[in-house]
Design an enzyme around this catalytic site. Structure first.
Site, mmCIF file in Angstrom:
data_model
loop_
_atom_site.group_PDB
_atom_site.id
_atom_site.type_symbol
_atom_site.label_atom_id
_atom_site.label_comp_id
_atom_site.label_asym_id
_atom_site.label_seq_id
_atom_site.Cartn_x
_atom_site.Cartn_y
_atom_site.Cartn_z
ATOM 1 N N SER A 1 0.856 -1.188 0.000
ATOM 2 C CA SER A 1 0.000 0.000 0.000
ATOM 3 C C SER A 1 0.891 1.237 0.000
ATOM 4 O O SER A 1 1.726 1.377 -0.895
ATOM 5 C CB SER A 1 -0.964 -0.031 1.195
ATOM 6 O OG SER A 1 -1.885 1.039 1.121
ATOM 7 N N THR A 2 0.788 2.103 0.998
ATOM 8 C CA THR A 2 1.536 3.358 1.004
ATOM 9 C C THR A 2 3.038 3.098 0.902
ATOM 10 O O THR A 2 3.607 2.353 1.684
ATOM 11 C CB THR A 2 1.247 4.147 2.297
ATOM 12 O OG1 THR A 2 -0.160 4.210 2.495
ATOM 13 C CG2 THR A 2 1.819 5.546 2.213
ATOM 14 N N HIS B 1 -2.568 -1.079 -3.430
ATOM 15 C CA HIS B 1 -3.732 -0.211 -3.271
ATOM 16 C C HIS B 1 -3.579 1.012 -4.166
ATOM 17 O O HIS B 1 -2.676 1.831 -3.971
ATOM 18 C CB HIS B 1 -3.864 0.250 -1.816
ATOM 19 C CG HIS B 1 -4.152 -0.856 -0.860
ATOM 20 N ND1 HIS B 1 -3.916 -0.757 0.493
ATOM 21 C CD2 HIS B 1 -4.664 -2.098 -1.046
ATOM 22 C CE1 HIS B 1 -4.278 -1.886 1.097
ATOM 23 N NE2 HIS B 1 -4.733 -2.709 0.170
ATOM 24 N N MET C 1 -0.086 1.048 5.142
ATOM 25 C CA MET C 1 -0.861 1.310 6.352
ATOM 26 C C MET C 1 -1.994 0.307 6.480
ATOM 27 O O MET C 1 -2.600 -0.093 5.489
ATOM 28 C CB MET C 1 -1.429 2.743 6.298
ATOM 29 C CG MET C 1 -2.295 3.128 7.483
ATOM 30 S SD MET C 1 -1.417 3.049 9.056
ATOM 31 C CE MET C 1 -0.613 4.656 9.063
ATOM 32 N N ASP D 1 -4.559 -4.932 5.799
ATOM 33 C CA ASP D 1 -5.067 -5.679 4.656
ATOM 34 C C ASP D 1 -4.085 -6.777 4.255
ATOM 35 O O ASP D 1 -2.903 -6.517 4.029
ATOM 36 C CB ASP D 1 -5.297 -4.732 3.473
ATOM 37 C CG ASP D 1 -5.981 -5.408 2.306
ATOM 38 O OD1 ASP D 1 -6.819 -6.297 2.552
ATOM 39 O OD2 ASP D 1 -5.665 -5.069 1.147
#
Length: 365
Positions: A177-178, A203, A296, A299
């Site tokens: 993600s991030t 993401h 973050m 997930d």
């Protein structure tokens, strides 16, 4: 109560500056301490006010956001959230901004700006909160960057030597993600042309994964593309979940195939790492390798444990090399990790393990 997150908004549109300021100031844990209509004004404001996070537009007068970001990350690294227009050029520029060190981005609508930004308010403030705790690193000077050619175009480092004959049953699954776009690149550029197939959930909203895949495809020895529903998943290829869809792996006879559909968000994400990893646990079992990179939230953590329970071997990025340690931390907490490694060691460790599997295969033949 802890100190509020102090934000500066940089955008040439007075309307956007006003809307973003209102969205930020509605939050109990953050405040907009200033706005700037171009990067030169922003530079002085940053020196004077020392913000925790800045939001940055791409196309602005006097100096565009990318040039400003590059200078900022070399001279005074700080968390930046890009506010990008959802266009093909906007997507390409956003990928460049993430490469330069921006923590994340928000895709602002091309029409209906006021209503559109207000609809994105939750996403905007969540990304500012994540940026405020992100580990931001100083960008190297362009001429000293190992991955930059004389023309300023990114080139891949030498990839590893070929693995040789390896079971086509093997499948590498990556979740991020991030901070994940650069972390995924760091893994993929080292994978040899005959790597097992790689499936990836990062993401990302619709419209940006096409540029992400194209950028990686130009850097890697393997072929990198967006996944398409129903296609065979082949060795020497990496498949990225298209933004705004769910992506899972299925079986068709002896082959793995991609399933890309409009099923609901999972853990608030679409695409979701949980969906991809859960399918790998069910379909790939002990032939899977799992990799959890920076991001973050949680997930994919539970599904990565399911993969491990089904026989996969899993790598998790360590805290020191993560932009945000949330997803890796949760994977470790779930007991899903076989090895926790710095980002730069994940691909070499995986390749060594694959090469060991090749050697064992040759001994049996």
């Amino acid at each position: 109560m802890s100190r509020k997150i102090r934000v500066i908004v940089v955008d040439d549109s007075a309307l956007v500056r006003s809307l973003l300021s209102e969205i930020i100031n509605r939050q109990r844990d953050m405040e907009c301490i200033g706005t700037a209509n171009d990067p030169l004004v922003a530079r002085e404001m940053i020196r004077e006010l020392n913000p925790d996070v800045i939001t940055l537009d791409v196309e602005m007068p006097r100096m565009d956001g990318i040039d400003f970001l590059g200078r900022l990350m070399r001279l005074r690294p700080m968390p930046v959230v890009m506010i990008s227009t959802l266009t093909e050029r906007g997507a390409e520029v956003t990928m460049k901004a993430l490469e330069l060190g921006a923590v994340d981005f928000v895709a602002k609508p091309r029409v209906g700006l006021a209503s559109g930004l207000n609809e994105l308010a939750t996403q905007i403030v969540e990304k500012i909160r994540v940026a405020a705790v992100a580990q931001v690193r100083r960008a190297p000077a362009r001429e000293a960057t190992a991955g930059a050619s004389a023309a300023g175009v990114a080139v891949a480092p030498p990839a590893s030597a070929l693995l040789g004959r390896l079971s086509t049953e093997k499948l590498i699954c990556i979740g991020a993600s991030t901070g994940g776009t650069e972390a995924i690149k760091e893994v993929l550029v080292h994978m040899p042309a005959d790597s097992p197939a790689i499936v990836i959930t990062q993401h990302m909203p619709p419209g940006f994964t096409t540029s992400f895949a194209a950028r990686l495809n130009g850097l890697c020895q393997i072929t990198v593309k967006e996944a398409a529903n129903g296609e065979r998943i082949l060795p020497g290829h990496a498949y990225i979940a298209p933004g705004g869809t769910q992506f899972r792996v299925a079986r068709s006879g002896a082959n793995y195939v991609a399933v890309v559909d409009d099923s609901p968000a999972v853990n608030r994400h679409k695409p979701s790492v949980e969906v991809l990893f859960k399918s790998a646990a069910a379909v790939v079992g002990r032939n899977a390798f799992g990799i959890m990179l920076t991001g973050m939230g949680n997930d994919g953590a539970a599904a990565m444990r399911e993969m491990k329970d089904a026989g996969s071997y899993n790598y998790v990025q360590d805290e020191a090399s993560c932009i945000v340690f949330g997803m890796p931390r949760e994977a470790i907490a779930h007991g899903a990790a076989d090895e926790v490694l710095p980002l730069g060691q994940i691909a070499p460790a995986l390749i060594a393990r694959l090469r060991g599997a090749t050697d064992r295969l040759h001994h049996r033949i």
